[in-house]
Design an enzyme around this catalytic site. Structure first.
Site, PDB file in Angstrom:
ATOM      1  N   LYS A  11       0.826  -1.212   0.000  1.00 33.46           N
ATOM      2  CA  LYS A  11       0.000   0.000   0.000  1.00 33.46           C
ATOM      3  C   LYS A  11       0.862   1.265   0.000  1.00 33.46           C
ATOM      4  O   LYS A  11       2.050   1.219   0.345  1.00 33.46           O
ATOM      5  CB  LYS A  11      -0.957  -0.038   1.191  1.00 33.46           C
ATOM      6  CG  LYS A  11      -1.939  -1.228   1.108  1.00 33.46           C
ATOM      7  CD  LYS A  11      -3.041  -1.147   2.148  1.00 33.46           C
ATOM      8  CE  LYS A  11      -4.019  -2.312   1.995  1.00 33.46           C
ATOM      9  NZ  LYS A  11      -5.159  -2.222   2.936  1.00 33.46           N
ATOM     10  N   TYR A  51     -12.180  -1.784  -4.551  1.00 32.38           N
ATOM     11  CA  TYR A  51     -12.795  -1.983  -3.227  1.00 32.38           C
ATOM     12  C   TYR A  51     -14.312  -1.805  -3.277  1.00 32.38           C
ATOM     13  O   TYR A  51     -14.919  -1.441  -2.260  1.00 32.38           O
ATOM     14  CB  TYR A  51     -12.178  -1.014  -2.223  1.00 32.38           C
ATOM     15  CG  TYR A  51     -10.797  -1.414  -1.730  1.00 32.38           C
ATOM     16  CD1 TYR A  51     -10.625  -2.517  -0.881  1.00 32.38           C
ATOM     17  CD2 TYR A  51      -9.663  -0.690  -2.081  1.00 32.38           C
ATOM     18  CE1 TYR A  51      -9.369  -2.884  -0.415  1.00 32.38           C
ATOM     19  CE2 TYR A  51      -8.391  -1.053  -1.612  1.00 32.38           C
ATOM     20  CZ  TYR A  51      -8.264  -2.148  -0.773  1.00 32.38           C
ATOM     21  OH  TYR A  51      -7.022  -2.507  -0.309  1.00 32.38           O
ATOM     22  N   ASN A 114      -2.324  -0.167   6.678  1.00 34.61           N
ATOM     23  CA  ASN A 114      -1.898  -1.442   7.244  1.00 34.61           C
ATOM     24  C   ASN A 114      -0.939  -2.216   6.341  1.00 34.61           C
ATOM     25  O   ASN A 114      -0.899  -3.436   6.370  1.00 34.61           O
ATOM     26  CB  ASN A 114      -3.124  -2.274   7.638  1.00 34.61           C
ATOM     27  CG  ASN A 114      -4.054  -2.526   6.480  1.00 34.61           C
ATOM     28  OD1 ASN A 114      -3.757  -2.141   5.351  1.00 34.61           O
ATOM     29  ND2 ASN A 114      -5.173  -3.179   6.735  1.00 34.61           N
ATOM     30  N   GLU A 128      -9.030 -10.011  -8.316  1.00 28.47           N
ATOM     31  CA  GLU A 128      -8.046  -8.968  -8.036  1.00 28.47           C
ATOM     32  C   GLU A 128      -6.815  -9.093  -8.940  1.00 28.47           C
ATOM     33  O   GLU A 128      -6.293  -8.082  -9.427  1.00 28.47           O
ATOM     34  CB  GLU A 128      -7.664  -9.024  -6.557  1.00 28.47           C
ATOM     35  CG  GLU A 128      -8.827  -8.619  -5.659  1.00 28.47           C
ATOM     36  CD  GLU A 128      -8.662  -8.978  -4.198  1.00 28.47           C
ATOM     37  OE1 GLU A 128      -9.604  -8.727  -3.422  1.00 28.47           O
ATOM     38  OE2 GLU A 128      -7.609  -9.512  -3.823  1.00 28.47           O
TER      39      GLU A 128
END
Ligand code: DAT
Ligand code: MG
Length: 139
Positions: A11, A51, A114, A128
């Site tokens: 991320k 998402y 995270n 994905e």
């Protein structure tokens, strides 16, 4: 050794902090094979599609803003029991609750930032991986 696949993203917070190499090394140490990977800058719209199952939840806007705030590294991984093993390996969604030694415990900052994504099922992993990579890139 052919196994099942899972999908992960490093991320934006972890990428910008310079943790990409360490995270990839840890992933390989865990027995996951890197099938393919690339650095991508998501737009807000792309993050929203990725998402979309979370659309309408209180954290959705923050999540899509964060995921489009800087580069991510998208990675397809292969291992026996890849999805479940990788979820165990990265730890709980909230780094504060993640087990010692897990990637989210080591490199995550908070519930939103995270460090890494991990697919939650074989179906999600396929969706994905397909979101970022053509079938011809996945060998
Ligand atoms: P996971 O990434 O462990 O599969 P998830 O699918 O429930 O967790 O949520 C997707 C991401 O959204 C998660 O990695 C971080 C963010 N998120 C989830 N719940 C949140 C919350 N309560 N507050 C802020 N961010 C949250
Ligand atoms: Mg999830």
């Amino acid at each position: 050794m052919a196994g099942k696949i899972t999908f992960t993203m490093i991320k934006p917070s972890a990428f910008s902090a310079g943790y990409t190499g360490k995270i990839l090394a840890k992933i390989e140490e865990g027995g996951f094979r890197i099938v393919t990977m690339k650095k991508v800058c998501l737009t807000r719209e792309m993050a929203g599609h990725f998402y979309e199952m979370h659309a309408g939840k209180p954290f959705y806007e923050e999540l899509t803003a964060f995921m489009s705030s800087g580069p991510i590294v998208a990675v397809v991984l292969e291992k026996e029991n890849a999805v479940e093993d990788f979820r165990q390996y990265i730890g709980a969604t909230d780094p504060a609750k993640a087990a010692e030694g897990t990637i989210r415990k080591l490199y995550g900052k908070n519930m939103g930032e995270n460090a890494v994504h991990g697919s939650d099922s074989d179906e999600s992993a396929e969706r994905e991986a397909g979101f970022f990579f053509a079938f011809t890139e996945r060998s």
